[in-house]
Design a protein around this motif. Structure first.
Motif, PDB file in Angstrom:
ATOM      1  N   ALA A 142       0.654  -0.123   6.154  1.00  0.00           N
ATOM      2  CA  ALA A 142      -0.147   0.779   5.322  1.00  0.00           C
ATOM      3  C   ALA A 142      -1.460   0.129   4.912  1.00  0.00           C
ATOM      4  O   ALA A 142      -2.527   0.760   4.955  1.00  0.00           O
ATOM      5  N   ALA A 143      -1.394  -1.133   4.525  1.00  0.00           N
ATOM      6  CA  ALA A 143      -2.610  -1.831   4.098  1.00  0.00           C
ATOM      7  C   ALA A 143      -3.556  -2.046   5.268  1.00  0.00           C
ATOM      8  O   ALA A 143      -4.781  -1.885   5.134  1.00  0.00           O
ATOM      9  N   GLY A 144      -3.018  -2.412   6.430  1.00  0.00           N
ATOM     10  CA  GLY A 144      -3.864  -2.610   7.594  1.00  0.00           C
ATOM     11  C   GLY A 144      -4.549  -1.335   8.031  1.00  0.00           C
ATOM     12  O   GLY A 144      -5.726  -1.340   8.420  1.00  0.00           O
ATOM     13  N   THR A 145      -3.829  -0.234   7.962  1.00  0.00           N
ATOM     14  CA  THR A 145      -4.418   1.049   8.338  1.00  0.00           C
ATOM     15  C   THR A 145      -5.526   1.434   7.364  1.00  0.00           C
ATOM     16  O   THR A 145      -6.590   1.925   7.777  1.00  0.00           O
ATOM     17  N   LYS A 146      -5.291   1.224   6.073  1.00  0.00           N
ATOM     18  CA  LYS A 146      -6.338   1.506   5.083  1.00  0.00           C
ATOM     19  C   LYS A 146      -7.595   0.690   5.350  1.00  0.00           C
ATOM     20  O   LYS A 146      -8.716   1.201   5.287  1.00  0.00           O
ATOM     21  N   ALA A 147      -7.418  -0.593   5.633  1.00  0.00           N
ATOM     22  CA  ALA A 147      -8.561  -1.492   5.754  1.00  0.00           C
ATOM     23  C   ALA A 147      -9.256  -1.385   7.101  1.00  0.00           C
ATOM     24  O   ALA A 147     -10.486  -1.368   7.182  1.00  0.00           O
TER      25      ALA A 147
END
Length: 722
Positions: A142-147
């Motif tokens: 989730a964090a990688g997709t956001k960033a």
């Protein structure tokens, strides 16, 4: 006749180490090292060396079982399949399609994961599907997709690690969880680089570090923010990079500046001088990396925590550049591919979003169904398990053992028992399979061909090396037979290469594009990194860069050197020119520290954290059947500091009860000064009274729906010896 070795890959962790399988004249098989695979170069851990032990009919399932009079008894395949299909159909007819749930696993091949997701949505029409990989790296995803606009565990190969200047390794004990990978970090230090390990325990991995930071469990977010504060205060930001390749910096910087060093020291317990030293070590080299694992991710704020570590990379210009970046060390053997192709509650094949109309049209076209017939997103893994016996009345489960692996495990065991009907397909009679109404014996790694996707994003071919025992069939056969019995005669082939061909079409144009990958290429090239579209090289911008930029100075050849112009070479390194966002820029996300869902108090004054040991794997369903591994790690234990042991009056080996708000677990004391005095540790591989997940907290991250395995409040009591 001379026995022939078959090159394949280990069935366990996401390294997917290369190995050879050779049938022996006297029966059984031999596992030997395979030096040509670049990830392990012939090295195997004890689990890999002994993997063939689970192929033995003596330890695994070889015939279907059905429940009669409260007992599981042997049955024929037609009888077992008829019973499953009949009960699923009856449940769906009486209560609706969402009364039937499907639960998968991160050890399933890409073909099985793809077919399982298709089966749930096309045959059953249910939205209620998820898998145990939700418990693995969903927060990092989730964090990688956001960033970055794209999630792939590592956006670079492991071989880049020894060539960078510094690695911050957060919440990973890879010396025990994936031992062959340790050599990359040893080579890093031999080359003059430095290793910083963040872990509440001084693990075997932390012993290798140049700097060990030991934060209180659940405070990794504050630690990352404190380091970013110091980067700003000391003038170590890369302003040109921030200006040209990112957005959202002002808000993220403001949030970080509220976490001054002394405040962070109070929260984490990490002294300010060590915070400053970590910043110096990370910022001085030209290149550096941050790698996270389950420690920071398995928290109710895991997405924000990983986001804070990504912010540290972005602020210092350490993402989308050679030998730099953020990466996640995936745990399960196909944890990466398992979530890319449709067994996750909110996703369709190719890492497409289930609520995206264009994605639904594309996949529905491949499947030959109306896009409107596909159900919407369903419950996440824990929420699905928690709904069993209520809204969800019947469950088909493949390749998972939630009785041991789920948080608040005693409650989940109760929910499984409350089902109207449970069917399990597995290699062994796991603790979850023991509760089933029907159990199907299925093939495993060396008995079947299929693909997995490693932590590097490298798609690999596992080859069939031996025949399964009589009476054992593949999961693809199970889905084919069930689909036919439920009225869908076509679309569920049993040949894995045929399934992979359809997966390629379904993934085409998606974030995880496998359309240019074939079994032949996988065999000839030792794997192919996605995205790998079918279009000619140079015509895709799936990763924001030209394919020939996948090579770095000093590589033996450019990524496209050995291929004709019409074949895409795959993408070993992402983001070198742009990120996978609409504008090509990485996103800072402003985050702030918050407490764990359950802080210690007078009744529960300590923190429990959980993890793995070198000789066992995940729920232990397979490794606990291997004598050599059991001899090395025979059972659970409670690790505690000598000061805590003295306060309790506990000696090494004394039975200890660890009690949380969810239950009680009992295991022998293991006293060591490698753990914080305010923390106890338990490994989670065993069922019964030593089951660590009886204690863990199912509080969920609001974005990833990851449970908070890594921190909960407990008390510890000495159990009188009888």
């Amino acid at each position: 006749m001379e026995n022939t070795s078959t090159p394949t890959h280990c069935p366990y962790c996401a390294l997917q180490c290369g190995m050879n399988i050779t049938p022996l004249p006297q029966g059984g098989v031999e596992v030997t090292e395979r030096a040509d695979f670049p990830v392990n170069r012939g090295a195997l851990c004890g689990k890999g060396r002994t993997a063939a032990e689970v192929l033995s009919p003596a330890v695994r399932l070889t015939t279907p079982l059905v429940r009669e009079g409260g007992r599981l008894v042997e049955a024929s395949w037609p009888e077992a399949l008829d019973r499953i299909a009949g009960r699923l159909a009856a449940t769906r007819e009486r209560y609706g399609p969402d009364a039937v749930g499907v639960f998968g696993g991160g050890g399933l091949t890409n073909e099985k994961a793809y077919a399982l997701g298709k089966f749930a949505r096309v045959v059953l029409g249910t939205s209620q599907i998820d898998y145990n990989g939700r418990f693995c790296m969903s927060s990092a995803a989730a964090a990688g997709t956001k960033a970055f606009g794209l999630d792939r565990g590592l956006p670079f190969p492991l071989e880049d690690i020894p060539r960078t200047g510094c690695v911050i390794l957060v919440g990973s004990n890879l010396a025990e969880t994936m031992p062959p990978s340790l050599r990359f970090f040893t080579e890093l230090r031999e080359n003059g680089g430095t290793l910083i390990v963040v872990d509440p325990r001084r693990t075997r991995t932390a012993e290798q570090a140049d700097l060990h930071l030991s934060p209180r469990p659940g405070t990794d977010l504050a630690l990352a923010l404190g380091l970013l504060h110091l980067v700003v205060a000391e003038g170590r930001t890369d302003e040109e990079y921030i200006r040209e390749r990112t957005t959202g910096w002002e808000e993220a910087r403001a949030a970080a500046m509220a976490h001054w060093p002394e405040y962070v020291e109070r929260i984490t317990g990490v002294p300010v001088p060590l915070l400053r030293e970590a910043v110096r070590m990370f910022c001085e080299p030209e290149a550096a990396m941050v790698l996270t694992a389950r420690g920071p991710e398995q928290q109710s704020k895991g997405t924000d925590t990983v986001g804070a570590w990504i912010n540290l990379c972005l602020a210092t210009g350490r993402a989308g550049r050679p030998l730099s970046g953020y990466g996640c060390l995936t745990g399960q053997g196909n944890g990466q591919g398992g979530r890319e192709h449709g067994q996750k509650a909110d996703q369709l094949p190719g890492y497409r979003k289930l609520d995206d109309p264009a994605a639904r049209r594309h996949v529905a076209g491949v499947w030959g169904v109306d896009p409107d017939s596909l159900p919407g997103p369903g419950r996440s893994a824990y929420e699905l398990l928690d709904a069993l016996g209520g809204d969800v009345r019947a469950l088909l489960l493949m390749g998972s053992n939630p009785v041991v692996s789920a948080p608040r495990a005693a409650h989940i065991e109760g929910r499984l028992r409350s089902l109207d009907f449970l069917a399990v397909a597995d290699v062994v009679l796991s603790e979850t399979a023991e509760l089933a109404d029907v159990v199907l014996p299925v093939t495993q790694w060396a008995e079947e061909t299929g693909t997995t996707t490693s932590l590097e994003g490298r798609v690999l071919l596992r080859r069939r090396a031996v025949a399964p025992p009589p009476g054992v069939h593949s999961d693809l056969y199970v889905l084919h037979e069930l689909a036919g019995r439920l009225g869908v005669e076509k679309g569920f082939p049993t040949d894995p290469e045929e399934v992979f061909g359809e997966l390629r079409r379904a993934s085409a144009g998606g974030p995880a594009d496998y359309s240019g990958i074939t079994y032949r290429r996988l065999a000839e090239e030792n794997g192919v990194f996605w995205p790998c579209p079918e279009e000619p090289a140079g015509t895709t911008q799936a990763d924001g860069g030209e394919p020939d930029r996948g090579a770095l100075p000093g590589d033996a050849a450019g990524a496209g050197a050995a291929f004709p112009a019409v074949v895409h070479p795959g993408t070993p390194r992402l983001f070198l020119d742009r990120f996978a966002t609409p504008d090509g820029r990485a996103r800072f996300v402003a985050v702030a520290h918050r407490a764990t869902a359950e802080e210690p108090d007078a009744e529960y004054p300590l923190l429990l954290t959980t993890g793995r040991v070198v000789a066992q794997y995940q729920s232990g369903a397979q490794t606990r059947r291997v004598a050599e591994l059991n001899a090395a790690a025979p059972g659970p234990f409670v690790e505690l500091h000598p000061r805590l042991a003295a306060r309790l009056g506990a000696a090494d080996g004394d039975p200890l009860a660890v009690v949380s708000r969810r239950g009680r677990a009992v295991a022998p004391a293991r006293i060591t000064d490698t753990i914080r005095p305010d923390t106890v540790f338990m490994p989670f591989h065993w069922p019964g009274e030593g089951r660590a997940n009886t204690l863990t907290n199912p509080a969920l991250d609001p974005t990833s729906r990851m449970p908070e395995f890594k921190s909960c409040a407990v008390r510890v009591e000495v159990v009188p010896r009888s």
